[in-house]
Motif scaffolding. Structure first.
Motif, PDB file in Angstrom:
ATOM      1  N   GLU A  42       0.834  -1.206   0.000  1.00 35.61           N
ATOM      2  CA  GLU A  42       0.000   0.000   0.000  1.00 35.61           C
ATOM      3  C   GLU A  42       0.868   1.255   0.000  1.00 35.61           C
ATOM      4  N   GLU A  62       2.121   1.854  -3.502  1.00 33.14           N
ATOM      5  CA  GLU A  62       1.021   2.310  -4.358  1.00 33.14           C
ATOM      6  C   GLU A  62       0.672   3.770  -4.095  1.00 33.14           C
ATOM      7  N   SER A 113       1.137   6.711  -6.832  1.00 34.39           N
ATOM      8  CA  SER A 113       0.008   7.534  -7.293  1.00 34.39           C
ATOM      9  C   SER A 113       0.261   9.017  -7.050  1.00 34.39           C
TER      10      SER A 113
END
Length: 143
Positions: A4, A7, A11
């Protein structure tokens, strides 16, 4: 979970606000709009052990940034552009790494030669050596 973190870092980088993002435990530890090795070096220098097992996304990852990741014990890396040498080095040390684009090497800003930090990193045997070299290099600039 680390997945996570990478990610989130990825992003945030892709949104285009930042050139460098470091995430750990779902928190943004560090972000910078600056280009080049300096902001990441400063983060590694000032944050030390808190970067262990963090995730990092950077627009450009060459050998110098890869070695700094190893020095800081960052465990996952996303690169907008990575040099093949940097990818090989990170993967070889067990770092989870992905890049949008891979290039043979990182060149300097006008594309006429290798990036000076690539050259410096190439001359260092281990990450701690590069870290020490960058410390003295950036200390000169502060005076």
């Amino acid at each position: 979970c680390n997945m996570e973190d990478i990610e989130l870092a990825h992003s945030l980088l892709e949104e285009g606000k930042w050139n460098l993002v470091i995430v750990k435990g779902g928190q943004i530890l560090f972000s910078s709009r600056e280009r080049g090795v300096a902001p990441f070096f400063q983060a590694v220098q000032s944050m030390g052990k808190s970067l262990h097992n963090a995730a990092m996304a950077d627009r450009i990852v060459g050998l110098a940034v890869a070695m700094l990741c190893l020095h800081a014990q960052i465990t996952s890396v996303y690169a907008g552009i990575a040099s093949q040498g940097a990818l090989d080095m990170l993967k070889g040390q067990g770092v989870t790494v992905s890049s949008k684009n891979t290039v043979p090497y990182i060149s300097n800003y006008d594309g006429t030669d290798l990036c000076p930090f690539e050259k410096l990193a190439g001359s260092c045997q281990k990450p701690s050596q590069l870290f020490a070299a960058l410390q003295s290099l950036f200390a000169e600039g502060d005076q």
